[in-house]
Scaffold this motif. Structure first.
Motif, PDB file in Angstrom:
ATOM      1  N   TYR A   1      14.959  11.880   1.353  1.00  0.00           N
ATOM      2  CA  TYR A   1      16.013  11.162   2.358  1.00  0.00           C
ATOM      3  C   TYR A   1      16.650   9.750   2.061  1.00  0.00           C
ATOM      4  O   TYR A   1      17.350   9.051   2.883  1.00  0.00           O
ATOM      5  N   GLY A   2      16.443   9.353   0.805  1.00  0.00           N
ATOM      6  CA  GLY A   2      16.943   7.909   0.357  1.00  0.00           C
ATOM      7  C   GLY A   2      18.462   7.879   0.294  1.00  0.00           C
ATOM      8  O   GLY A   2      18.936   6.786   0.191  1.00  0.00           O
TER       9      GLY A   2
ATOM     10  N   PRO B   1       0.683  -1.202   0.155  1.00  0.00           N
ATOM     11  CA  PRO B   1      -0.120   0.042  -0.027  1.00  0.00           C
ATOM     12  C   PRO B   1       0.901   1.125  -0.008  1.00  0.00           C
ATOM     13  O   PRO B   1       2.043   1.204   0.654  1.00  0.00           O
ATOM     14  N   ASP B   2       0.542   2.225  -0.751  1.00  0.00           N
ATOM     15  CA  ASP B   2       1.136   3.533  -0.603  1.00  0.00           C
ATOM     16  C   ASP B   2       0.954   4.335   0.626  1.00  0.00           C
ATOM     17  O   ASP B   2      -0.038   4.818   0.888  1.00  0.00           O
ATOM     18  N   ILE B   3       2.134   4.327   1.207  1.00  0.00           N
ATOM     19  CA  ILE B   3       1.805   5.242   2.526  1.00  0.00           C
ATOM     20  C   ILE B   3       2.977   6.405   2.542  1.00  0.00           C
ATOM     21  O   ILE B   3       3.240   7.163   3.402  1.00  0.00           O
ATOM     22  N   GLY B   4       3.408   6.703   1.155  1.00  0.00           N
ATOM     23  CA  GLY B   4       4.382   8.048   0.963  1.00  0.00           C
ATOM     24  C   GLY B   4       5.718   7.693   1.148  1.00  0.00           C
ATOM     25  O   GLY B   4       6.628   8.555   0.973  1.00  0.00           O
ATOM     26  N   LEU B   5       6.074   6.189   1.017  1.00  0.00           N
ATOM     27  CA  LEU B   5       7.520   6.048   1.142  1.00  0.00           C
ATOM     28  C   LEU B   5       8.493   6.470   0.127  1.00  0.00           C
ATOM     29  O   LEU B   5       9.565   7.031  -0.056  1.00  0.00           O
ATOM     30  N   ALA B   6       7.836   6.425  -1.281  1.00  0.00           N
ATOM     31  CA  ALA B   6       8.583   7.048  -2.420  1.00  0.00           C
ATOM     32  C   ALA B   6       8.762   8.308  -2.242  1.00  0.00           C
ATOM     33  O   ALA B   6      10.144   8.899  -2.524  1.00  0.00           O
TER      34      ALA B   6
ATOM     35  N   GLY C   1      30.978   3.427   0.639  1.00  0.00           N
ATOM     36  CA  GLY C   1      30.625   1.799   0.966  1.00  0.00           C
ATOM     37  C   GLY C   1      29.187   1.314   1.413  1.00  0.00           C
ATOM     38  O   GLY C   1      29.009   0.104   0.993  1.00  0.00           O
ATOM     39  N   MET C   2      28.871   1.977   2.087  1.00  0.00           N
ATOM     40  CA  MET C   2      27.435   1.806   2.641  1.00  0.00           C
ATOM     41  C   MET C   2      25.971   1.877   1.846  1.00  0.00           C
ATOM     42  O   MET C   2      25.937   3.036   1.317  1.00  0.00           O
ATOM     43  N   PRO C   3      25.194   0.971   1.741  1.00  0.00           N
ATOM     44  CA  PRO C   3      24.001   0.891   1.004  1.00  0.00           C
ATOM     45  C   PRO C   3      23.201   2.083   1.496  1.00  0.00           C
ATOM     46  O   PRO C   3      23.170   2.349   2.756  1.00  0.00           O
ATOM     47  N   ARG C   4      22.475   2.988   0.685  1.00  0.00           N
ATOM     48  CA  ARG C   4      21.497   3.852   1.058  1.00  0.00           C
ATOM     49  C   ARG C   4      20.153   3.365   1.463  1.00  0.00           C
ATOM     50  O   ARG C   4      20.195   2.415   0.793  1.00  0.00           O
ATOM     51  N   TRP C   5      19.403   3.936   2.083  1.00  0.00           N
ATOM     52  CA  TRP C   5      17.976   3.586   2.212  1.00  0.00           C
ATOM     53  C   TRP C   5      17.365   3.308   1.128  1.00  0.00           C
ATOM     54  O   TRP C   5      16.536   2.498   0.814  1.00  0.00           O
ATOM     55  N   ALA C   6      17.646   4.010  -0.240  1.00  0.00           N
ATOM     56  CA  ALA C   6      16.912   3.947  -1.475  1.00  0.00           C
ATOM     57  C   ALA C   6      17.248   2.560  -1.993  1.00  0.00           C
ATOM     58  O   ALA C   6      16.413   2.259  -2.841  1.00  0.00           O
ATOM     59  N   GLU C   7      18.266   2.284  -1.542  1.00  0.00           N
ATOM     60  CA  GLU C   7      18.718   0.765  -2.140  1.00  0.00           C
ATOM     61  C   GLU C   7      18.128  -0.314  -1.627  1.00  0.00           C
ATOM     62  O   GLU C   7      17.746  -1.168  -1.944  1.00  0.00           O
ATOM     63  N   ASP C   8      18.237  -0.020   0.053  1.00  0.00           N
ATOM     64  CA  ASP C   8      17.691  -1.099   0.935  1.00  0.00           C
ATOM     65  C   ASP C   8      16.797  -0.389   2.053  1.00  0.00           C
ATOM     66  O   ASP C   8      17.284   0.109   3.125  1.00  0.00           O
ATOM     67  N   PRO C   9      15.416  -0.383   1.879  1.00  0.00           N
ATOM     68  CA  PRO C   9      14.552   0.522   2.756  1.00  0.00           C
ATOM     69  C   PRO C   9      13.997  -0.270   3.994  1.00  0.00           C
ATOM     70  O   PRO C   9      13.411  -0.081   4.626  1.00  0.00           O
TER      71      PRO C   9
ATOM     72  N   PRO D   1      26.387   0.996  21.409  1.00  0.00           N
ATOM     73  CA  PRO D   1      28.198   1.406  21.253  1.00  0.00           C
ATOM     74  C   PRO D   1      27.888   2.724  20.885  1.00  0.00           C
ATOM     75  O   PRO D   1      29.034   3.321  21.365  1.00  0.00           O
ATOM     76  N   THR D   2      27.207   3.388  19.873  1.00  0.00           N
ATOM     77  CA  THR D   2      27.479   4.729  19.492  1.00  0.00           C
ATOM     78  C   THR D   2      26.360   4.857  18.611  1.00  0.00           C
ATOM     79  O   THR D   2      25.291   4.010  18.499  1.00  0.00           O
ATOM     80  N   THR D   3      25.975   6.161  18.247  1.00  0.00           N
ATOM     81  CA  THR D   3      24.891   6.530  17.274  1.00  0.00           C
ATOM     82  C   THR D   3      25.266   7.742  16.380  1.00  0.00           C
ATOM     83  O   THR D   3      25.932   8.356  16.560  1.00  0.00           O
ATOM     84  N   ASP D   4      24.619   7.235  15.242  1.00  0.00           N
ATOM     85  CA  ASP D   4      24.649   8.584  14.161  1.00  0.00           C
ATOM     86  C   ASP D   4      23.487   8.933  13.689  1.00  0.00           C
ATOM     87  O   ASP D   4      22.481   8.065  13.940  1.00  0.00           O
ATOM     88  N   PRO D   5      23.265   9.541  12.663  1.00  0.00           N
ATOM     89  CA  PRO D   5      21.847   9.829  12.014  1.00  0.00           C
ATOM     90  C   PRO D   5      21.085   8.821  11.824  1.00  0.00           C
ATOM     91  O   PRO D   5      19.867   8.704  11.716  1.00  0.00           O
ATOM     92  N   GLY D   6      21.757   7.608  11.111  1.00  0.00           N
ATOM     93  CA  GLY D   6      21.058   6.397  10.907  1.00  0.00           C
ATOM     94  C   GLY D   6      20.258   5.482  12.059  1.00  0.00           C
ATOM     95  O   GLY D   6      19.460   4.833  11.925  1.00  0.00           O
ATOM     96  N   TRP D   7      20.804   6.226  13.182  1.00  0.00           N
ATOM     97  CA  TRP D   7      20.099   5.524  14.387  1.00  0.00           C
ATOM     98  C   TRP D   7      19.044   6.359  14.908  1.00  0.00           C
ATOM     99  O   TRP D   7      18.019   5.939  15.707  1.00  0.00           O
ATOM    100  N   THR D   8      18.936   7.506  14.538  1.00  0.00           N
ATOM    101  CA  THR D   8      18.057   8.558  15.410  1.00  0.00           C
ATOM    102  C   THR D   8      16.543   8.236  15.270  1.00  0.00           C
ATOM    103  O   THR D   8      15.687   8.690  15.996  1.00  0.00           O
ATOM    104  N   PRO D   9      16.261   7.529  14.009  1.00  0.00           N
ATOM    105  CA  PRO D   9      14.685   7.287  14.194  1.00  0.00           C
ATOM    106  C   PRO D   9      14.128   6.314  15.213  1.00  0.00           C
ATOM    107  O   PRO D   9      13.122   6.532  15.619  1.00  0.00           O
ATOM    108  N   LEU D  10      15.276   5.774  15.877  1.00  0.00           N
ATOM    109  CA  LEU D  10      14.742   4.943  17.077  1.00  0.00           C
ATOM    110  C   LEU D  10      14.652   5.836  18.263  1.00  0.00           C
ATOM    111  O   LEU D  10      14.117   5.492  19.293  1.00  0.00           O
TER     112      LEU D  10
END
Length: 796
Positions: free
Chosen positions: A513-514, A502-507, A524-532, A727-736
């Motif tokens: 932010y992808g 279902p379309d929830i606005g992820l696109a 070298g790290m995959p982006r959210w657009a590659e792996d959501p 152990p640590t956090t960066d912006p990729g952790w902040t949704p938690l």
């Protein structure tokens, strides 16, 4: 071949005889004194039948009597996994029937719960079992020799533990052994000198620090029973002519995982372009000579600053941003004679003066303008981001791998690496200044907790906006709660790619932010657009929020409201007590709320060319290698060599294996000497508190809740109201952060992304709590005080 003598074995036969037997064979070939014996190979294990007749004949040739029967799995005694104690050993075995039974038991030990769990933890899917049979040594004393200190990591120091009788008592921890430590070049006496000499030979032969089991028989003869790599040591820094001190600076920005070689290379490339824009002369091949990659982490060589008479006494204060542990480690090195002060400065004064003269006028003008007209400054910063997007133009679809790599190396970062990063730097800097200066102006008037509160609910932060946008996706997903909360995140990601959700606005979310991810500064790290998948895991967490007052948008609003009320109260108090300084402080605090949120914008803008570079690298990798991401395990120069035909497959395989090993490393030294010493490990042991762990204030406030220990944000599960321990956090952790009651990290800095975003959400944070992820267990009730920097484990 089901049986083979140890003297006929070498390292190339590990797949047939296992790690332990291969090591013993190498030791014999190197001329070391090893008890005679043989190996029951994996071919016998594969048949499932003990070769009784061959085993009996080999036992007779050995002379019968008592033997040691030891496991030798193909996944044992490896450079990255020792398997110490995971499979079985039987000592004093006597007689053919007992020997056959001991071999069977060694085979069975390959499948014990602990061995299977160990293999899974170190990333080994399967293994086979060989068995070593050796003459039994009747020892007067026995023990273990480490050719590098396993606690501090020092490569030039040996450690010996010895006890009377069998050495198994030491390994099992049932005795308190005699303990010896000595330098490589410090001659000993008697059997200790024999051990020192043997340790030097074995380390030289195997090419790495060794963990050696030994025994001294009743006649005083030294026997070597095993030599395997010391697997727990952090990788050593590059060899240098003198002792150097390195500081790890990734954890300041919440980055403890290793970077890929391409990630390090592109970071150097971008830095070189910025220095050129600033008018500095740099070596294009190594524009950051003081930055050293060790174990995939970025370290700064502090040695010349530590030895400078002019600068060394100022280092302690300047390193407050690193936290008390690293700061204390550096201060201890001030008394080390290897870092005795010398005259001079660690940089070219003329070059610095020239650079300051070029930058300072623009910086001062830019900061003043931002403080005077914050709305206009934000506008310029946002226009700068749009300009970077517009100017980042990669090659077209028909470009060759060589053309794509040339663009990545020479052009990808030019749009952002201007002196002021297209107008972003000065408003960002003004916000940081406005947020830090009031603490000095209001000393004795405002508490640290009040000043922290003023920084809560900060607007204009792109990371905060991203997290709240993700919350809105969860709100849209409520009508499909069962689907999004009950389906594994990787499956949801696959269905999204197939257009089956279902379309929830992820696109729309990914369009903006992808380009983000955990450890996003590494190309070298995959982006959210590659792996959501991580986003779907976070949405599932958000769907567990039942109390409307705990909704992230409400929490953010409350933090903003508390900030405004606290600021108003401070304004009244400060202007009464200190009319001039108070008014300046209040002005800066108000400007801080208009500008400090921009501190995340610079990094966000940098991700635009970084993502474009990643896309081009993967396209080039698909043309050059079997796996497109193989290219991430080369640097830019090597990748361009590969485009010209160089075969670098072995280099890639070795680096990928090393990278995957480092991903599993539980801790990273904050300060490291060139001989491998973890400087923090030299500190005196801190007396254990009464259930209280001490760290550093990260974000004010107090919270009590169940701990949730998480090592990787991808797919992480956290219940609303739990306290995140990481152990640590960066912006990729902040949704938690949006559903957690508080934050505890092992590393960090008050200005790092994690504590900054925690302040903006109004949740308490304690950082730099050593071994927090080991001292605290998921489910424990803990109380954190973000102002005092303490974590209390509650009794229940």
């Amino acid at each position: 071949m089901k049986l083979i003598r140890l003297a006929e074995i070498d390292a190339s036969m590990i797949g047939l005889v296992g790690g332990k037997a291969a090591g013993l064979g190498e030791m014999i070939r190197a001329g070391e004194r090893v008890p005679d014996g043989f190996c029951v190979t994996v071919e016998a294990y594969a048949s499932g039948q003990v070769p009784q007749e061959e085993l009996a004949r080999a036992y007779e040739r050995l002379g019968g009597g008592k033997v040691a029967v030891r496991s030798s799995a193909t996944a044992e005694d490896l450079p990255h996994a020792s398997f110490a104690g995971q499979q079985d050993t039987y000592l004093g075995v006597e007689g053919q029937d007992a020997l056959a039974e001991a071999v069977r038991r060694c085979w069975d030990s390959l499948h014990t719960e602990r061995a299977v769990a160990y293999r899974a933890n170190v990333g080994i899917e399967d293994a086979a079992m060989a068995v070593v049979v050796q003459r039994m040594v009747d020892p007067e004393r026995a023990g273990v020799l480490f050719t590098a200190n396993p606690i501090t990591g020092r490569r030039t120091q040996m450690v010996v533990d010895a006890a009377e009788g069998l050495g198994t008592a030491i390994v099992d921890g049932t005795v308190a052994p005699d303990h010896y430590e000595f330098d490589d070049d410090a001659p000993q006496t008697g059997w200790l000198e024999e051990l020192r000499a043997a340790g030097l030979r074995l380390r030289e032969h195997f090419g790495s620090p060794q963990d050696v089991e030994w025994a001294l028989d009743r006649d005083g003869v030294l026997w070597l029973l095993q030599s395997r790599p010391v697997t727990t040591l952090f990788p050593a820094p590059p060899a240098t002519a003198d002792t150097r001190l390195y500081l790890e600076f990734g954890h300041i920005q919440g980055m403890l995982r290793p970077m890929t070689p391409m990630g390090v290379s592109l970071l150097r490339t971008g830095a070189g372009l910025w220095f050129e824009a600033a008018g500095a002369k740099v070596d294009r091949r190594d524009p950051l000579p003081r930055m050293v990659a060790i174990g995939g982490r970025l370290y700064f060589d502090l040695t010349d600053f530590l030895r400078s008479k002019v600068m060394r006494d100022r280092l302690g204060t300047s390193l407050e941003v690193y936290g008390p542990r690293v700061q204390g480690a550096v201060r201890r090195m001030l008394d080390d004679p290897r870092f005795a002060p010398r005259p001079g400065l660690p940089f070219d004064v003329r070059a610095v003066v020239k650079g300051v003269a070029r930058i300072a006028p623009r910086a001062v003008a830019g900061v003043i303008a931002a403080l005077a007209w914050p709305d206009a400054a934000r506008g310029r910063a946002y226009r700068g981001v749009r300009r970077i997007r517009r100017l980042t133009v990669p090659p077209g679809p028909d470009a060759s791998a060589a053309e794509r790599l040339r663009w990545v190396a020479e052009d990808s970062h030019r749009p952002i690496m201007t002196l002021d990063m297209q107008g972003i730097v000065w408003p960002l800097t003004a916000g940081i200044v406005a947020g830090t200066v009031p603490a000095a102006l209001l000393d004795g008037v405002a508490s640290e907790e009040e000043l922290d509160t003023v920084l809560g609910g900060m607007p204009y932060n792109v990371t905060t906006e991203m997290d709240l946008a993700l919350w809105r996706l969860a709100v849209s997903a409520r009508e499909h709660r069962e689907l999004f909360a009950g389906t594994p995140a990787p499956e949801l990601a696959a269905r999204y790619r197939d257009g089956d959700l279902p379309d929830i606005g992820l696109a729309q979310f990914l369009e903006r932010y992808g380009l983000r991810a955990a450890a996003e500064i590494d190309v070298g790290m995959p982006r959210w657009a590659e792996d959501p998948a991580p986003l779907f895991a976070t949405i599932a967490n958000y769907l567990r929020v039942g109390d409307p007052e705990q909704a992230p948008d409400r929490r953010f609003e409350r933090a903003a409201d508390r900030a405004e009320r606290t600021l108003a109260a401070l304004a009244r108090r400060a202007t009464r007590g200190r009319p001039v300084r108070g008014r300046v402080a209040v002005f800066l605090m108000r400007r801080s709320r208009e500008l400090t949120g921009l501190r995340e914008l610079g990094k966000f803008a940098w991700l635009i060319p970084l993502r474009a570079a990643r896309e081009q690298l993967l396209l080039a990798g698909a043309e050059l290698f079997e796996r497109p991401d193989d290219i991430m395990f080369l640097d830019l120069a090597e990748a361009r060599q590969a485009a010209r035909g160089a075969d670098l497959r072995e280099v890639i395989a070795a680096r990928r294996a090393a990278y995957e090993r480092e991903l599993r490393r539980p801790g990273v030294p904050g300060a490291l000497l060139s001989d491998g010493t973890d400087v923090e490990a030299l500190a005196p042991a801190v007396p254990a508190g009464d259930g209280v762990l001490t760290g550093m204030a990260g974000a004010a406030g107090r919270a009590t809740g169940r701990a949730r220990v998480i090592h990787d944000p991808a797919g992480a599960y956290i219940e609303p109201g739990e306290i995140l321990v990481a152990p640590t956090t960066d912006p990729g952790w902040t949704p938690l952060f949006l559903t957690t009651a508080g934050l505890v990290t092992e590393t960090g800095s008050p200005v790092a992304h994690g504590p900054t975003v925690a302040r903006e959400y109004g949740i308490p944070a304690v950082i730099c709590v050593r071994d927090a992820t080991r001292e605290i267990r998921t489910g424990q009730l803990i109380t954190i005080d973000g102002a005092a920097g303490t974590v209390r484990i509650e009794e229940e």
